[in-house]
Design an enzyme around this catalytic site. Sequence first.
Site, PDB file in Angstrom:
ATOM      1  N   SER A 164      25.788 -33.853 -33.271  1.00 48.16           N
ATOM      2  CA  SER A 164      26.484 -34.486 -32.157  1.00 48.16           C
ATOM      3  C   SER A 164      26.376 -33.600 -30.925  1.00 48.16           C
ATOM      4  CB  SER A 164      27.962 -34.703 -32.501  1.00 48.16           C
ATOM      5  OG  SER A 164      28.693 -35.138 -31.360  1.00 48.16           O
ATOM      6  N   TYR A 186      35.794 -30.858 -35.411  1.00 46.76           N
ATOM      7  CA  TYR A 186      34.597 -31.695 -35.347  1.00 46.76           C
ATOM      8  C   TYR A 186      33.492 -31.002 -34.554  1.00 46.76           C
ATOM      9  CZ  TYR A 186      31.593 -35.753 -34.511  1.00 46.76           C
ATOM     10  OH  TYR A 186      30.514 -36.605 -34.455  1.00 46.76           O
TER      11      TYR A 186
END
Length: 282
Positions: A164, A186
């Site tokens: 990501s 995350y």
Amino acid sequence: MSNRAASQKPSLDVSSLYGVKGKVCVVTGGATGIGKMFAAAYVQNGAKVYIASRKIQPLQAAADELNSWGPGKAIAIQADVSSKAGCKALCDEIRKHESKIHILVNNSGVSWGASLNDFPEKEGWDNLFSLNVKSLFYMTVGLLDLLEKDSTNTEPARVINISSVAGIVPIAENPLSAPGQGTWSYAASKSAASHLSRSLAASLAGRSITVNAVAPGVFPSRMTAFGLSKHEDKLVATQPTGRVGDAQDMGGLALFLASRGAAHITGAVIPIDGGASLGAKL
């Protein structure tokens, strides 16, 4: 042009460079979001794709839909890759049906949002790192023999890990998380996923296996559903291209990384975010 020169003419047509027809693929988290986009690109171009996820009903529904698009084939396998044992079980099931895997897409992932002062250890860190980082390693190792078989340095097997841009841009509090919350673990997990991809690339290049990471920005998925439903205008405003990503954007990259055209690329982390990680509109 001499006959010798003509005989050395490279095959540069689209089907030779970017075709995946007849290849066998495994996509974890293939029922929804980016995983389904990868699976769709491969199925629509004639590949056999095993899609795996925890919940069998949406997984089978996704396989049925992909099969209606053809001409390739999607096969649903229920699996939980959040543990080493779960990864092994999925790899063992794949091995019952296939002796060679051309493409492994490690897409399964999860996010967790909470306040900075009350961020949970088990759900926020332990479970998240198990799925977002450890599963990439154990799935790759578990299918290593099937990936390596018959691979060459011009037709290598491919491991594609979904990272990501959150692993590049250190912003944990954004419109994708609820007010007062941040996705602290995350971003760290996706940075780890990108670096693990480079480490595996260095180790596996000599075995004719490439390993690359895709770093998406905002695409429709379960993870981004909250942010897009509440703050789509704000998210789009941060995009230099004026929009979020879609299936054609992701499908194009999926085909490229799996094809002859990307056979000499390994250890790359490729942002696909419309330039959002540049920090300013183009």
